[in-house]
Motif scaffolding. Structure first.
Motif, PDB file in Angstrom:
ATOM      1  N   TRP A 155       0.845  -1.189   0.000  1.00 44.99           N
ATOM      2  CA  TRP A 155       0.000   0.000   0.000  1.00 44.99           C
ATOM      3  C   TRP A 155       0.878   1.236   0.000  1.00 44.99           C
ATOM      4  CZ3 TRP A 155      -0.566   3.905   3.771  1.00 44.99           C
ATOM      5  CH2 TRP A 155       0.124   3.702   4.971  1.00 44.99           C
ATOM      6  N   CYS A 156       0.320   2.348  -0.433  1.00 39.73           N
ATOM      7  CA  CYS A 156       1.050   3.611  -0.432  1.00 39.73           C
ATOM      8  C   CYS A 156       0.058   4.754  -0.413  1.00 39.73           C
ATOM      9  CB  CYS A 156       1.974   3.709  -1.648  1.00 39.73           C
ATOM     10  SG  CYS A 156       1.125   4.072  -3.209  1.00 39.73           S
ATOM     11  N   ASN A 157       0.550   5.936  -0.104  1.00 41.46           N
ATOM     12  CA  ASN A 157      -0.314   7.115  -0.121  1.00 41.46           C
ATOM     13  C   ASN A 157       0.534   8.379  -0.196  1.00 41.46           C
ATOM     14  OD1 ASN A 157      -3.013   8.435   0.215  1.00 41.46           O
ATOM     15  ND2 ASN A 157      -1.993   9.306   2.011  1.00 41.46           N
ATOM     16  N   ILE A 158       0.157   9.274  -1.087  1.00 40.49           N
ATOM     17  CA  ILE A 158       0.788  10.589  -1.175  1.00 40.49           C
ATOM     18  C   ILE A 158      -0.260  11.627  -0.802  1.00 40.49           C
ATOM     19  CG2 ILE A 158       1.890  12.292  -2.670  1.00 40.49           C
ATOM     20  CD1 ILE A 158       2.980  10.039  -4.341  1.00 40.49           C
ATOM     21  N   PRO A 159      -0.087  12.312   0.329  1.00 38.22           N
ATOM     22  CA  PRO A 159      -1.060  13.332   0.745  1.00 38.22           C
ATOM     23  C   PRO A 159      -1.037  14.538  -0.203  1.00 38.22           C
ATOM     24  CG  PRO A 159       0.419  12.687   2.538  1.00 38.22           C
ATOM     25  CD  PRO A 159       1.018  12.174   1.276  1.00 38.22           C
ATOM     26  N   ASN A 160      -2.041  15.379  -0.065  1.00 35.69           N
ATOM     27  CA  ASN A 160      -2.118  16.607  -0.857  1.00 35.69           C
ATOM     28  C   ASN A 160      -1.951  16.288  -2.345  1.00 35.69           C
ATOM     29  OD1 ASN A 160      -2.305  19.323  -1.524  1.00 35.69           O
ATOM     30  ND2 ASN A 160      -0.135  19.729  -1.133  1.00 35.69           N
TER      31      ASN A 160
END
Length: 300
Positions: free
Chosen positions: A170-175
């Motif tokens: 899993w991964c996530n880049i905010p904004n």
């Protein structure tokens, strides 16, 4: 201990995204998009192979000398230095994957390869193939493979986890609006192969709450689903039987306008997630239920 010197010979067609600059006379500069490998001894001097018309495309890589290569041109070996292209090193970070595609692609048939690039000082996976390419990976989740589940995994979370591969995890880049996108795409993979992909207008709620996972004015890119009621239906956030806890992680593929029904990824709670991968996509006859599944969100 004897020092071992690596050598590279290039044999077959490969794409060169970097620009070549002559280290001798500027008048001999030329663009090279395809080169052919041949066996070459690595050293700083020209190859021992005679430079003739038959070896016009031979190339020698000397990685110990600032990526120096030798190209046979008009019966003479000419040294060239490889200059890094946009996104290939941190100092040349791009604004987005779309930025890389626009700069490096000279026409619609000469696109950069999909892979990891430097974008805004982050290493990010860029899909340069689907729907013309230029997609920046900003979130992904491999169901029943990533645990324990947490709110950090929400696609609207402000928790950063590098999106450098789409294969698993899993991964996530905010904004996510930082990439100045106008489009948003949701893709489902099985063992790295696309099963379905849909795009829409960029949803600014993606940085705020679960409704950001709803595609606006959606269009189908590809859909291999065969389950009744599922083909050509956009994916949407799913909360099977009141599964409110996983809004921001779970998606459904059959009833996008009824977000609190059915299941096609996972259901339940953080402590007790339920298995329902591909239930609203493939029939049991295909053997694709309860099998590897990764859903990813891209922006462009």
């Amino acid at each position: 201990m004897q020092k071992i010197v690596a050598t590279i010979w290039i044999i077959g067609f490969v794409t060169v995204n970097s620009q070549l600059t002559s280290s001798t006379s500027p008048s001999k500069d030329f663009n090279v998009t395809e080169v052919v490998h041949h066996n070459v001894v690595k050293k700083s001097s020209p190859p021992s192979l005679r430079c003739t018309s038959s070896s016009e495309r031979a190339i020698k890589a000397d990685l110990s000398s600032d990526d120096l290569i030798w190209i046979c041109k008009t019966d003479e070996w000419i040294p060239y230095r490889i200059e890094p292209s946009l996104g290939t090193v941190k100092s040349l970070s791009a604004d987005s994957c779309k930025h890389i595609r626009e700069i490096l692609a000279t026409d619609c048939t000469n696109r950069p390869n999909s892979g990891v690039y430097w974008v805004q000082d982050m290493q990010v996976y860029c899909d340069m193939t689907t729907d013309g390419g230029g997609w920046t990976l900003v979130w992904q989740h491999s169901y029943m493979e990533t645990s324990p589940l947490s709110t950090n995994m929400y696609y609207f979370s402000d928790y950063y986890k590098a999106c450098a591969t789409y294969a698993s995890g899993w991964c996530n880049i905010p904004n996510k609006k930082r990439f100045n996108p106008t489009e948003q795409m949701i893709v489902a993979y099985h063992q790295g192969n696309v099963v379905w992909a849909y795009k829409g207008v960029f949803n600014y709620n993606i940085d705020h709450d679960w409704t950001g996972g709803v595609l606006v004015n959606f269009h189908r890119i590809v859909d291999q689903c065969t389950s009744s009621g599922s083909p050509n239906v956009q994916p949407a956030p799913s909360a099977h039987r009141g599964d409110h806890a996983l809004l921001g992680i779970a998606f459904d593929k059959r009833s996008p306008y009824n977000y609190y029904d059915n299941c096609d990824t996972i259901y339940g709670s953080f402590n007790s997630p339920g298995e329902c991968r591909w239930f609203d996509c493939y029939t049991r006859a295909t053997g694709k239920q309860s099998k590897q599944q990764t859903v990813a969100i891209y922006v462009r």
